[in-house]
Design a protein around this motif. Structure first.
Motif, mmCIF file in Angstrom:
data_model
loop_
_atom_site.group_PDB
_atom_site.id
_atom_site.type_symbol
_atom_site.label_atom_id
_atom_site.label_comp_id
_atom_site.label_asym_id
_atom_site.label_seq_id
_atom_site.Cartn_x
_atom_site.Cartn_y
_atom_site.Cartn_z
ATOM 1 N N VAL A 110 -33.081 -25.719 -14.583
ATOM 2 C CA VAL A 110 -33.576 -24.422 -15.017
ATOM 3 C C VAL A 110 -32.868 -24.007 -16.306
ATOM 4 O O VAL A 110 -31.637 -24.080 -16.413
ATOM 5 N N LYS A 111 -33.630 -23.580 -17.274
ATOM 6 C CA LYS A 111 -33.047 -23.111 -18.531
ATOM 7 C C LYS A 111 -32.304 -21.805 -18.302
ATOM 8 O O LYS A 111 -32.776 -20.925 -17.584
ATOM 9 N N ASP A 112 -31.115 -21.694 -18.887
ATOM 10 C CA ASP A 112 -30.322 -20.475 -18.762
ATOM 11 C C ASP A 112 -30.901 -19.422 -19.693
ATOM 12 O O ASP A 112 -30.773 -19.516 -20.919
ATOM 13 N N ARG A 113 -31.544 -18.395 -19.102
ATOM 14 C CA ARG A 113 -32.211 -17.384 -19.917
ATOM 15 C C ARG A 113 -32.238 -16.063 -19.163
ATOM 16 O O ARG A 113 -32.706 -15.999 -18.024
ATOM 17 N N HIS A 114 -31.762 -15.026 -19.815
ATOM 18 C CA HIS A 114 -31.670 -13.710 -19.197
ATOM 19 C C HIS A 114 -32.255 -12.678 -20.164
ATOM 20 O O HIS A 114 -31.899 -12.658 -21.348
ATOM 21 N N VAL A 115 -33.144 -11.844 -19.652
ATOM 22 C CA VAL A 115 -33.803 -10.828 -20.475
ATOM 23 C C VAL A 115 -33.436 -9.461 -19.929
ATOM 24 O O VAL A 115 -33.616 -9.184 -18.738
ATOM 25 N N ILE A 116 -32.899 -8.606 -20.801
ATOM 26 C CA ILE A 116 -32.567 -7.244 -20.411
ATOM 27 C C ILE A 116 -33.233 -6.266 -21.368
ATOM 28 O O ILE A 116 -33.627 -6.630 -22.483
ATOM 29 N N GLU A 117 -33.367 -5.029 -20.914
ATOM 30 C CA GLU A 117 -33.793 -3.934 -21.781
ATOM 31 C C GLU A 117 -32.652 -2.943 -21.853
ATOM 32 O O GLU A 117 -32.082 -2.555 -20.831
ATOM 33 N N THR A 118 -32.323 -2.504 -23.055
ATOM 34 C CA THR A 118 -31.147 -1.674 -23.229
ATOM 35 C C THR A 118 -31.303 -0.765 -24.438
ATOM 36 O O THR A 118 -32.144 -1.016 -25.310
ATOM 37 N N LEU A 119 -30.521 0.293 -24.471
ATOM 38 C CA LEU A 119 -30.402 1.140 -25.663
ATOM 39 C C LEU A 119 -31.757 1.548 -26.238
ATOM 40 O O LEU A 119 -32.066 1.287 -27.399
ATOM 41 N N GLY A 120 -32.556 2.200 -25.403
ATOM 42 C CA GLY A 120 -33.852 2.660 -25.877
ATOM 43 C C GLY A 120 -34.954 1.636 -25.719
ATOM 44 O O GLY A 120 -35.829 1.497 -26.566
ATOM 45 N N LYS A 121 -34.896 0.878 -24.632
ATOM 46 C CA LYS A 121 -35.900 -0.137 -24.285
ATOM 47 C C LYS A 121 -35.938 -1.291 -25.291
ATOM 48 O O LYS A 121 -36.980 -1.883 -25.566
ATOM 49 N N VAL A 122 -34.811 -1.606 -25.870
ATOM 50 C CA VAL A 122 -34.710 -2.773 -26.745
ATOM 51 C C VAL A 122 -34.621 -4.022 -25.874
ATOM 52 O O VAL A 122 -33.775 -4.125 -24.983
ATOM 53 N N ARG A 123 -35.481 -4.978 -26.138
ATOM 54 C CA ARG A 123 -35.481 -6.236 -25.393
ATOM 55 C C ARG A 123 -34.448 -7.173 -26.018
ATOM 56 O O ARG A 123 -34.465 -7.436 -27.228
ATOM 57 N N VAL A 124 -33.549 -7.667 -25.166
ATOM 58 C CA VAL A 124 -32.513 -8.593 -25.617
ATOM 59 C C VAL A 124 -32.563 -9.839 -24.741
ATOM 60 O O VAL A 124 -32.620 -9.737 -23.513
ATOM 61 N N VAL A 125 -32.552 -11.006 -25.381
ATOM 62 C CA VAL A 125 -32.539 -12.277 -24.657
ATOM 63 C C VAL A 125 -31.186 -12.944 -24.873
ATOM 64 O O VAL A 125 -30.696 -13.040 -26.004
ATOM 65 N N ILE A 126 -30.591 -13.394 -23.779
ATOM 66 C CA ILE A 126 -29.304 -14.089 -23.821
ATOM 67 C C ILE A 126 -29.493 -15.467 -23.200
ATOM 68 O O ILE A 126 -29.985 -15.589 -22.069
ATOM 69 N N GLU A 127 -29.113 -16.493 -23.927
ATOM 70 C CA GLU A 127 -29.227 -17.866 -23.451
ATOM 71 C C GLU A 127 -27.901 -18.577 -23.679
ATOM 72 O O GLU A 127 -27.364 -18.567 -24.790
ATOM 73 N N ASN A 128 -27.367 -19.171 -22.614
ATOM 74 C CA ASN A 128 -26.107 -19.907 -22.700
ATOM 75 C C ASN A 128 -25.002 -19.068 -23.346
ATOM 76 O O ASN A 128 -24.208 -19.560 -24.153
ATOM 77 N N GLY A 129 -24.975 -17.782 -22.969
ATOM 78 C CA GLY A 129 -23.922 -16.892 -23.447
ATOM 79 C C GLY A 129 -24.086 -16.397 -24.864
ATOM 80 O O GLY A 129 -23.188 -15.731 -25.394
ATOM 81 N N GLU A 130 -25.234 -16.680 -25.476
ATOM 82 C CA GLU A 130 -25.474 -16.264 -26.854
ATOM 83 C C GLU A 130 -26.734 -15.399 -26.934
ATOM 84 O O GLU A 130 -27.720 -15.664 -26.246
ATOM 85 N N ILE A 131 -26.702 -14.389 -27.786
ATOM 86 C CA ILE A 131 -27.896 -13.570 -28.025
ATOM 87 C C ILE A 131 -28.868 -14.369 -28.877
ATOM 88 O O ILE A 131 -28.537 -14.810 -29.981
ATOM 89 N N THR A 132 -30.083 -14.549 -28.366
ATOM 90 C CA THR A 132 -31.083 -15.309 -29.122
ATOM 91 C C THR A 132 -32.249 -14.450 -29.598
ATOM 92 O O THR A 132 -33.071 -14.908 -30.388
ATOM 93 N N GLU A 133 -32.307 -13.213 -29.110
ATOM 94 C CA GLU A 133 -33.409 -12.336 -29.532
ATOM 95 C C GLU A 133 -32.998 -10.875 -29.341
ATOM 96 O O GLU A 133 -32.419 -10.526 -28.314
#
Length: 284
Positions: free
Chosen positions: A2-25
């Motif tokens: 499984v690819k390590d990928r986490h998607v959160i919404e933060t700070l005014g519904k900003v979509r942030v993607v984190i993969e392998n401990g790094e921000i990718t989006e």
């Protein structure tokens, strides 16, 4: 694998993607100012640079979305959902919290410090993938993971699991969605209580907000324009000026007041019209 990928919404519904401990989006948002971040960190504008800095701080400080994830914490703010839950679990009013943790998905928690650690500094979790080290830490603290193989996020299934385990006073943290109403209408035995705490409400529609107040116990304001307007019309009890926490039921007010009593704060208020001199800008 499984690819390590986490998607959160933060700070005014900003979509942030984190993969392998790094921000990718990092997405964008119309909300440029948050009074809480201004008060705590002196932040004047929620631009991409600050959002990246803030998310990297969370990754480095407590291992968000990484194998280094810290799962136990003490209180972080005076009054937030995790603090309310932690205090009421310590008081014996709640015996299980159905929550969501990056790297694990939906889970059952019975340890107040884990409730705080899992929810205290994480924004809206949209999707996540399993991190074995995080799951192991949580299970060592007597947590039950809904689906360790997929890190599924499904709070209704979490409720069913809690019921199967025999819990009687179950609190559920959830983002705005039709599942809130499904959870409220799910049949439970006499003597079982289900309490719903809704967070990360920025961007919710007016219809969604009406449904939330009809079914939940506590609803956070975040930067929601629809909640701001609903509150002005219906005047629910609340606590806080910058980012209020609204009580959608008598149980919600009871839980909030128990937290306020513990920290020596005035109890929930009903002061309308509310002071809006220092609120998120702009509401979404």
């Amino acid at each position: 694998m499984v690819k390590d990928r986490h998607v959160i919404e933060t700070l005014g519904k900003v979509r942030v993607v984190i993969e392998n401990g790094e921000i990718t989006e990092v997405g964008s948002s119309d909300m440029k100012y948050c009074p809480m971040f201004h008060a705590m960190h002196g932040v004047e504008e929620l631009n991409e640079e600050f959002i990246r800095k803030n998310i990297n701080f969370r990754i480095n400080d407590f291992g968000m979305c990484t194998p280094e994830r810290v799962v136990e914490m003490d209180d972080l703010v005076t009054v937030g959902i995790s603090e309310i839950l932690k205090t009421n679990m310590e008081k014996g009013n709640i015996d299980c919290v159905v929550g969501a943790c990056d790297g694990a998905g939906t889970l059952l928690m019975t340890n107040p410090r884990v409730v705080q650690g899992v929810g205290g500094r994480v924004s809206g979790l949209v999707s996540t993938t399993p991190i074995p080290e995080v799951i192991e830490k949580l299970e060592e603290k007597d947590c039950v993971i809904l689906n360790p193989e997929t890190a599924e996020l499904n709070q209704l299934e979490g409720l069913k699991l809690a019921l199967d385990r025999g819990y009687k006073n179950i609190a559920i943290t959830i983002l705005p969605s039709p599942m809130v109403e499904e959870i409220r209408n799910y049949p439970v035995d006499d003597g079982v209580n289900v309490y719903i705490f809704v967070a990360h409400t920025t961007g919710a529609s007016a219809d969604e907000v009406k449904m939330l107040f009809e079914n939940a116990d506590i609803v956070t304001a975040c930067a929601s324009k629809a909640i701001d307007e609903y509150a002005d019309e219906h005047e629910p009890y609340y606590y806080g000026v910058k980012v209020p926490i609204f009580c959608a039921s008598d149980d919600g007010r009871r839980f909030l007041d128990i937290r306020l009593e513990k920290i020596g704060k005035p109890l929930t208020t009903n002061n309308y019209p509310r002071n809006k001199d220092d609120t998120p800008n702009k509401l979404i």
